[in-house]
Design a protein around this motif. Structure first.
Motif: not given
Length: 255
Positions: A225, A83, A80, A87, A222
């Motif tokens: 991550v 991510k 998290e 972002k 992604d």
């Protein structure tokens, strides 16, 4: 904002400072949250054409993510965190403004990933760059495994990520990580900004979109991550970060 300082220095140019000099401007979750909210607000300012990002003080641009905050994360929490950092940095990369990183002092880990999300990077003579995450038993988690290879090439990117050593501003310039080295990066960033704002603002936006189109479609952020989060299931990550906070050399056991 507790950890950011923003000043609009002209109608079309603004300067954002990461303001945690006591902690070498390291990125904790609160600071990332503030940057995220700031970006949501700044994109509404149609008169802002160029955003300059720098660090408060002359010791550090950003010396990385906050290790004390990260060290006890499990893999889900780490995912998290990664991510969210991705972002935020994607917002910088895709902002409909030109973003210039004015790098003063240490630019390490998450700080280098922040710089990589900028369109142009100006360094000072005392700038130091590096992705030291492997020394902590983890990998870069805010985009460096993807953006760095696009900026400096896959071979040099692997070298910096696998070894984790710092490089100086001269080497950063030689490998294409920096656009130029000056005594005062913010001042030079303002000079560059003043040239940019004289050009067609719509053309600049479209140029950035066009350049980023090819650049971004090859980024496997992604997957980075996922790989970052996997490191937090290991004893090596616990040892690496514990050793960092205790200011000793880590003893990794490959488990």
């Amino acid at each position: 904002m507790d950890n950011l300082i923003y000043e609009k220095i002209s109608n079309h140019v603004g300067v954002l400072k990461i303001n945690r000099p006591k902690y070498l401007n390291s990125l904790n979750i609160k600071t990332l949250n503030e940057i995220n909210m700031f970006l949501d607000e700044i994109k509404k300012d149609n008169d802002l054409y160029v955003l300059i990002i720098t660090g408060e003080g002359d010791k550090a641009f950003v010396a990385g993510a906050d290790i004390k905050e990260m060290k006890d994360m499990n893999s889900i929490e780490a995912m998290e965190f990664s991510k969210f950092g991705n972002k935020v940095f994607k917002k910088i990369e895709n902002l409909e403004k030109v973003v210039i990183g004015a790098v003063n002092g240490y630019c390490l880990g998450g700080g280098m990933e922040l710089a990589l999300s900028c369109d142009i990077r100006i360094g000072s003579n005392n700038s130091k760059f590096g992705q030291p995450e492997v020394s902590l038993g983890i990998i870069p988690g805010f985009g460096a495994t993807q953006r760095l290879l696009n900026v400096i090439g896959i071979g040099k990117a692997k070298e910096l990520i696998f070894i984790g050593d710092m490089i100086d501003s001269k080497e950063a310039l030689n490998i294409g990580l920096l656009n130029k080295i000056v005594d005062n990066p913010v001042e030079e960033a303002i000079n560059i900004s003043n040239k940019i704002i004289q050009k067609g603002p719509i053309a600049i936006k479209q140029a950035k979109k066009s350049v980023n189109f090819s650049y971004n479609k090859n980024l496997a952020l992604d997957y980075e991550v996922e790989c970052f989060a996997n490191c937090f299931n290991t004893e090596d990550q616990k040892e690496g970060m514990e050793a960092f906070t205790q200011k000793r050399k880590a003893e990794f056991e490959n488990r």
